[in-house]
Design a protein around this motif. Sequence first.
Motif, short mmCIF file in Angstrom:
data_model
loop_
_atom_site.label_atom_id
_atom_site.label_comp_id
_atom_site.label_asym_id
_atom_site.label_seq_id
_atom_site.Cartn_x
_atom_site.Cartn_y
_atom_site.Cartn_z
N SER A 61 -78.88 32.72 -32.29
CA SER A 61 -79.24 32.50 -30.89
C SER A 61 -78.97 33.71 -29.99
N VAL A 62 -78.15 34.65 -30.46
CA VAL A 62 -77.83 35.82 -29.63
C VAL A 62 -78.27 37.14 -30.27
N LYS A 63 -78.81 37.07 -31.47
CA LYS A 63 -79.24 38.29 -32.16
C LYS A 63 -80.28 39.03 -31.32
N GLY A 64 -80.10 40.34 -31.24
CA GLY A 64 -81.01 41.16 -30.44
C GLY A 64 -80.66 41.21 -28.97
N ARG A 65 -79.74 40.36 -28.55
CA ARG A 65 -79.34 40.34 -27.13
C ARG A 65 -77.86 40.70 -26.95
#
Length: 114
Positions: A61-65
């Motif tokens: 849910s937070v990958k890349g952010r």
Amino acid sequence: VQLQASGGGLVQAGGSLRLSCAASESIFSINVMAWYRQAPGKQRELVATITSGGKANHVDSVKGRFTISRDNAKNTVYLQMNSLKPEDTAVYSCYATRNGVDSWGQGTQVTVSS
């Protein structure tokens, strides 16, 4: 080890925050450090981990952010949070484990407005 989290606040959707977790002693030998979060009415969930060797993992849910990192010289672990969403609103806490002993820091509130 004692942990002190900071850096939370109120931000608009799409904004950024950087959380810091300062340890009371050297983190060089700490096996794993991590960030967790708990939203109102929900269970605490793992956000990201980083090993003593610097290997990082992030939940989908937070990958890349979000990006977890550690600075051994400053005894600090960071969580850089970009492109924040309202669903990221939660109390964020840092965690460390060393030789089977777990430590938790107090939480820091992150609120993302839409």
